[in-house]
Write an enzyme that holds these catalytic residues in place. Structure first.
Site, PDB file in Angstrom:
ATOM      1  N   HIS A 333       0.801  -1.231   0.000  1.00  9.23           N
ATOM      2  CA  HIS A 333       0.000   0.000   0.000  1.00  9.23           C
ATOM      3  C   HIS A 333       0.826   1.270   0.000  1.00  9.23           C
ATOM      4  O   HIS A 333       0.262   2.358   0.107  1.00  9.23           O
ATOM      5  CB  HIS A 333      -0.924   0.045   1.217  1.00  9.23           C
ATOM      6  CG  HIS A 333      -1.973  -1.001   1.217  1.00  9.23           C
ATOM      7  ND1 HIS A 333      -3.230  -0.793   0.707  1.00  9.23           N
ATOM      8  CD2 HIS A 333      -1.951  -2.280   1.647  1.00  9.23           C
ATOM      9  CE1 HIS A 333      -3.946  -1.896   0.835  1.00  9.23           C
ATOM     10  NE2 HIS A 333      -3.190  -2.817   1.407  1.00  9.23           N
ATOM     11  N   LYS A 521      -8.189  13.883   4.701  1.00 11.68           N
ATOM     12  CA  LYS A 521      -7.319  12.693   4.624  1.00 11.68           C
ATOM     13  C   LYS A 521      -6.335  12.750   5.789  1.00 11.68           C
ATOM     14  O   LYS A 521      -6.249  13.783   6.466  1.00 11.68           O
ATOM     15  CB  LYS A 521      -6.565  12.671   3.300  1.00 11.68           C
ATOM     16  CG  LYS A 521      -5.906  14.021   2.945  1.00 11.68           C
ATOM     17  CD  LYS A 521      -5.235  14.015   1.583  1.00 11.68           C
ATOM     18  CE  LYS A 521      -6.173  14.087   0.409  1.00 11.68           C
ATOM     19  NZ  LYS A 521      -6.356  12.814  -0.276  1.00 11.68           N
ATOM     20  N   ARG A 522      -5.573  11.667   6.015  1.00 15.64           N
ATOM     21  CA  ARG A 522      -4.536  11.731   7.047  1.00 15.64           C
ATOM     22  C   ARG A 522      -3.626  12.923   6.789  1.00 15.64           C
ATOM     23  O   ARG A 522      -3.443  13.316   5.644  1.00 15.64           O
ATOM     24  CB  ARG A 522      -3.651  10.470   6.986  1.00 15.64           C
ATOM     25  CG  ARG A 522      -4.174   9.251   7.671  1.00 15.64           C
ATOM     26  CD  ARG A 522      -3.158   8.115   7.582  1.00 15.64           C
ATOM     27  NE  ARG A 522      -2.949   7.676   6.231  1.00 15.64           N
ATOM     28  CZ  ARG A 522      -1.745   7.523   5.664  1.00 15.64           C
ATOM     29  NH1 ARG A 522      -0.637   7.788   6.337  1.00 15.64           N
ATOM     30  NH2 ARG A 522      -1.631   7.107   4.423  1.00 15.64           N
ATOM     31  N   LYS A 527       1.005  14.419   1.226  1.00 15.04           N
ATOM     32  CA  LYS A 527      -0.353  14.753   0.791  1.00 15.04           C
ATOM     33  C   LYS A 527      -0.511  16.259   0.558  1.00 15.04           C
ATOM     34  O   LYS A 527      -1.471  16.720  -0.021  1.00 15.04           O
ATOM     35  CB  LYS A 527      -1.378  14.244   1.803  1.00 15.04           C
ATOM     36  CG  LYS A 527      -1.418  12.702   1.883  1.00 15.04           C
ATOM     37  CD  LYS A 527      -2.412  12.220   2.909  1.00 15.04           C
ATOM     38  CE  LYS A 527      -2.405  10.713   3.107  1.00 15.04           C
ATOM     39  NZ  LYS A 527      -3.101   9.959   2.055  1.00 15.04           N
ATOM     40  N   THR A 629      -8.482   6.653  -1.785  1.00 16.48           N
ATOM     41  CA  THR A 629      -9.841   6.141  -1.951  1.00 16.48           C
ATOM     42  C   THR A 629     -10.851   7.247  -1.644  1.00 16.48           C
ATOM     43  O   THR A 629     -11.984   7.202  -2.121  1.00 16.48           O
ATOM     44  CB  THR A 629     -10.106   4.923  -1.033  1.00 16.48           C
ATOM     45  OG1 THR A 629      -9.583   5.221   0.276  1.00 16.48           O
ATOM     46  CG2 THR A 629      -9.442   3.682  -1.567  1.00 16.48           C
ATOM     47  N   LYS A 633     -14.582   8.543  -3.333  1.00 17.07           N
ATOM     48  CA  LYS A 633     -15.803   8.882  -2.587  1.00 17.07           C
ATOM     49  C   LYS A 633     -16.358  10.229  -3.034  1.00 17.07           C
ATOM     50  O   LYS A 633     -17.576  10.419  -3.148  1.00 17.07           O
ATOM     51  CB  LYS A 633     -15.525   8.862  -1.072  1.00 17.07           C
ATOM     52  CG  LYS A 633     -15.259   7.453  -0.559  1.00 17.07           C
ATOM     53  CD  LYS A 633     -14.533   7.382   0.781  1.00 17.07           C
ATOM     54  CE  LYS A 633     -13.917   5.992   0.945  1.00 17.07           C
ATOM     55  NZ  LYS A 633     -12.881   5.928   1.993  1.00 17.07           N
TER      56      LYS A 633
HETATM   57  C1  26W Z   1       3.666   2.604  10.846  1.00 12.03           C
HETATM   58  C2  26W Z   1       3.058   1.584   9.952  1.00 12.03           C
HETATM   59  C3  26W Z   1       2.032   2.198   9.077  1.00 12.03           C
HETATM   60  C4  26W Z   1       2.391   3.077   8.095  1.00 12.03           C
HETATM   61  C5  26W Z   1       1.452   3.637   7.292  1.00 12.03           C
HETATM   62  C6  26W Z   1       0.708   1.894   9.251  1.00 12.03           C
HETATM   63  C7  26W Z   1      -0.252   2.445   8.453  1.00 12.03           C
HETATM   64  C8  26W Z   1       0.118   3.313   7.461  1.00 12.03           C
HETATM   65  C9  26W Z   1      -0.873   3.929   6.556  1.00 12.03           C
HETATM   66  C10 26W Z   1      -2.021   4.403   7.352  1.00 12.03           C
HETATM   67  C11 26W Z   1      -1.158   2.998   5.421  1.00 12.03           C
HETATM   68  C12 26W Z   1      -2.236   3.487   4.486  1.00 12.03           C
HETATM   69  O1  26W Z   1      -3.324   3.833   4.888  1.00 12.03           O
HETATM   70  N1  26W Z   1      -1.962   3.487   3.180  1.00 12.03           N
HETATM   71  C13 26W Z   1      -2.963   3.899   2.215  1.00 12.03           C
HETATM   72  O2  26W Z   1      -3.617   2.730   1.723  1.00 12.03           O
HETATM   73  C14 26W Z   1      -4.719   3.076   0.913  1.00 12.03           C
HETATM   74  C15 26W Z   1      -5.434   1.805   0.553  1.00 12.03           C
HETATM   75  O3  26W Z   1      -4.690   1.070  -0.365  1.00 12.03           O
HETATM   76  C16 26W Z   1      -4.268   3.861  -0.309  1.00 12.03           C
HETATM   77  O4  26W Z   1      -5.407   4.264  -1.015  1.00 12.03           O
HETATM   78  C17 26W Z   1      -3.464   5.090   0.105  1.00 12.03           C
HETATM   79  O5  26W Z   1      -2.933   5.718  -1.034  1.00 12.03           O
HETATM   80  C18 26W Z   1      -2.346   4.676   1.062  1.00 12.03           C
HETATM   81  O6  26W Z   1      -1.687   5.823   1.581  1.00 12.03           O
END
Ligand code: 26W
Length: 786
Positions: A333, A521-522, A527, A629, A633
């Site tokens: 991801h 978004k985060r 971003k 995503t 939406k």
């Molecule tokens: C510290 C470990 C870690 C790092 C990053 C945990 C979680 C994350 C993010 C929250 C991962 C994430 O949400 N990635 C997103 O995945 C979505 C689903 O595939 C994509 O649409 C986004 O582009 C991507 O940033």
């Protein structure tokens, strides 16, 4: 469901669960009673579904995150009993909407990855696909965010405080999890996943960590009360929070424990089910079972699976590895280096030494294979699972995985061409693309009933809710003034509702007749919320210079949580809030533009924001956003995209046409070309607008309360060479936004852009994505119950 039954159910559960009569019930008690009434109704079908699935091939989705949001409204709608329940409640003088609003979001995720998992399990249920989700039942979800004096503050999210009506504890399926220094129980809580318009009920199994013993009797007897429960606390810590801060050693250990905890429990559960059917014969295991790793967080499952087969089931290592190679698939991801998980092998050795031994064996098998293929030792280094005293989880997942996929076309190409190029050369056939999707149930039918009604009116049935490609059938109305007017009046109505909600939540009044430009978004530097903020500040100065500047009145809305330890992201939150204040304090400019940072952005807030939007801001540095995503939406709610050539934005504009969206900025190839010579200071020197806004970070115009936040942002742009090309894209952003304002003047043309986005969004249904996973990776088929 008959109304009488619903009413009786509610009264019964108020009585047995809360010991009260309807007239004394509080909203949360009614929420519980309604939920339990519905749960009771579906239990038989749920059990039948589980039984039916167990007879054939099954898929398991392993994910550390599920960002489910609220259950009640969605479940009622998917079961087709929403109106009945609403009627029953209103006869009792209770507003269903109010009851829905008291439900806490299940916020067991950070962002896109967790929400994707939630959309996937819902789609799988809707499609009758034999898929079970496995995850962790964190007793605290992602933190709750507050904004105090413009700063983000965090507090715990105790989402289980009223009890949680929807899940069922399954004590019969408890698993024991061993670490070298402790042994704990993994207790499964099963959440029903209710599909739309189907009898099948799928399962999300979330593991909760508990101590083997409640407390130490002898210590308690000695009046050592704290010591008596310390074991219990230590165990419960394992499923206490989602992604605890892992900057310190203790936090890292806890995260690793969590990953092993749910991986081990899930593997044991799957193997237990297999043994119930086939005894200790594992020869056909991979014929009946397939598991998908949602990023690397559950990857230790591979080693645990092999360990169980070898140590407990007496399977040879080579056979165990061969079975694992057919069993697991891996989804990537992100290409951000900091998110590629690596674990210090000393930690692994300390917590589960046997797992490390297995890892060495898998690594050895990999190295042997590479040597046979005549790779030299230098090249082999890049592939190794264990190197530099670290275990590289992505390498493990790719080596063992039956398939490796990215989540949007561009993302998969980047993985193949650069990040994972060496792996792609080794195993070209493993690589696949699976462009993400979203469930149209929550993200249109539920959150935008008004637009849904229009679509159903025009298409003559509700079939589109299950078959989103049917939205194409709306295209024939693209020049129909009446339809376009209805669309825009619905948009207006949703903006009015959003404005009311923002007033209630934030105490801020916004004008629903203004243009709603939204970035939610985060919070992350890639971003580029900062780029949006700098643009707005520039707009402020331009209005100041020219009060008659010809732009529509605009409200810029932001929503984002910054990871608690991510200082720079928190600086950006403060910066946006200071800009908001700065503009509010200017009686002239504030007539034209306003900035709102909504606090505690979450799924249920998102359900109000997407439908009430005029513009979808998706402005990541090209190459950095795997998919996105949220962009889908917005599109599904008939909102044009303003974005870079990145992630799924590319596919979005392919579907709906570039002329119906706003694509700007450097592309991946452009960045590739300039990256060595890029000099942000040149932009700063040469472009007075850039200088003017960047200087506000250090010249006292905006105040960060002496935290050093703003100076840090200034340095990020100018001294650390602006890693995310904010200044390089500034003018291009500005030009595109000007075009937006220009186009918005032509109401009909604008409505057509909105409409084109709606009728072109069908392919972004997560039903399509799940079908692709089912057909191309999992090889599972629908198994509807009778
Ligand atoms: C510290 C470990 C870690 C790092 C990053 C945990 C979680 C994350 C993010 C929250 C991962 C994430 O949400 N990635 C997103 O995945 C979505 C689903 O595939 C994509 O649409 C986004 O582009 C991507 O940033």
């Amino acid at each position: 469901m008959e109304k009488q039954r619903i009413k009786e159910g509610i009264e019964r559960y108020l009585k047995v669960k809360h010991g009260i009569k309807l007239k004394d019930a509080k909203d949360y008690e009614i929420f519980n009673a309604v939920s339990l009434t519905v749960l009771e109704e579906i239990i038989d079908n749920w059990n039948t579904t589980t039984e039916t699935y167990s007879k054939g091939r099954m898929a398991y989705y392993l994910s550390a995150e599920y960002l489910m949001g609220r259950a009640l409204g969605n479940n009622l709608m998917n079961l087709g009993v929403y109106d009945e329940v609403k009627d029953v409640l209103s006869e009792l003088n209770i507003d269903l909407n109010r009851i829905e609003e008291i439900e806490e979001d299940a916020g067991l995720g950070n962002g896109g990855l967790g929400r994707l998992a939630a959309c996937f399990v819902e789609s799988a249920a809707t499609l009758d696909m034999p898929l079970v989700g496995y995850g962790i039942r964190y007793s605290n979800g992602l933190f709750k965010q507050n904004i105090e004096n413009g700063f983000q503050t965090e507090c715990e999210d105790t989402w289980l405080k009223y009890g949680e009506a929807w899940s069922i504890r399954k004590d019969n399926d408890i698993q024991i999890i061993n670490y070298s220094d402790m042994t704990v129980k993994a207790v499964p809580y099963d959440v029903p996943i209710i599909g739309y318009g189907t009898k099948n009920i799928n399962t999300l199994r979330l593991w909760q960590c508990e101590a083997l013993r409640e407390f130490d009797f002898n210590l308690f007897n000695n009046q050592q009360y704290i010591e008596a429960v310390s074991g219990r606390n230590k165990a419960e810590d394992i499923s206490r929070v989602l992604y605890p801060n892992d900057t310190a050693e203790a936090g890292k250990i806890l995260r690793l424990r969590q990953q092993y905890f749910f991986s081990s429990a899930s593997m044991k559960d799957i193997i237990k089910k297999h043994k119930a059917k086939f005894g200790s014969d594992f020869s056909e295991f991979a014929k009946y079972n397939v598991a998908q790793l949602n990023d690397t967080h559950p990857t230790i499952s591979i080693l645990e699976f092999i360990r169980i087969l070898i140590d407990e089931e007496h399977v040879e290592f080579s056979s165990a590895l061969a079975i694992a190679k057919e069993f697991f698939g891996y989804t990537n991801h992100t290409i951000l280096a900091e998110a590629l998980e690596k674990w210090d092998i000393r930690l692994i050795d300390r917590l589960f030494p046997r797992i490390l031994q297995i890892a060495y064996k898998v690594d050895e098998a990999l190295v042997n294979e590479l040597r046979q293929r005549s790779y030299d030792e230098g090249a082999i280094w890049n592939f190794k699972i264990i190197a530099n005293d670290q275990m590289r989880m992505a390498n493990l997942a790719i080596y063992v995985g039956r398939a490796v996929n990215g989540v949007a076309a561009l993302h998969t190409e980047i993985l193949k061409k650069t990040e994972l190029n060496h792996w792609y050369h080794l195993y070209p056939n493993k690589f696949q693309n699976k462009t993400n999707g979203i469930t149209p149930r929550r993200w249109l039918r539920l959150c935008n009933a008004e637009l849904s009604e229009l679509i159903t009116d025009l298409l003559g049935s509700e079939d589109w809710v299950k078959n989103l490609e049917l939205l194409k059938g709306l295209e024939k109305y693209k020049n129909d003034d009446k339809v376009l007017e209805r669309l825009m009046s619905i948009k207006h109505e949703k903006k009015v509702q959003l404005a009311e909600y923002i007033k209630q939540e934030e105490g801020i009044i916004i004008d629903p007749n203004s243009f709603f430009d939204i970035q939610i978004k985060r919070l992350h530097e890639y971003k580029r919320q900062l780029l949006n903020a700098l643009y707005i500040l520039d707009l402020y100065y331009r209005i100041k210079e020219n009060p008659d500047l010809d732009i529509p009145k605009t409200t810029f809305i932001f929503g984002a949580k910054a990871f608690p330890g991510y200082r720079r992201a928190k600086g950006i939150v403060k910066f946006i809030n200071e800009i908001a204040r700065f503009i509010d304090n200017d009686s002239e400019v504030s007539k034209k533009i306003k900035v709102v940072f909504v606090h505690n952005y979450k799924v249920s807030y998102a359900q109000k924001l997407f439908p009430g939007s005029d513009l979808s801001k998706q402005i990541s540095t090209a190459g950095k956003e795997a998919s996105g995503t949220g962009n889908m939406k917005f599109m599904l709610n008939a909102t044009p995209t303003f974005g870079t050539y990145d992630g799924a934005n590319i596919e979005i504009v392919q579907e709906s046409g570039e002329h119906n969206n706003y694509i700007f900025g450097l592309r991946v190839e452009d960045i590739e070309k300039i990256k060595h010579s890029y000099d942000p200071k040149w932009y700063y020197r040469e472009n007075p607008s850039i200088k003017r806004v960047v200087d506000t970070l250090i010249n006292g115009t905006l105040d960060d309360g002496r935290t050093g936040y703003f100076e840090d942002l200034y340095n990020a742009l100018l001294e650390e060479r602006d890693q995310y090309y904010v200044l390089a894209d500034f003018e291009l952003f500005k030009k595109s936004q000007e075009q937006v304002f220009e186009d918005y003047k032509d109401k009909k043309k604008w409505a057509q852009k909105c409409f084109a986005n709606l009728y072109s969004s069908g392919i972004f249904s997560s039903d399509r994505t799940i079908k692709q996973y089912a057909d191309e990776i999992w090889y599972i088929k629908p198994a509807p119950i009778k």
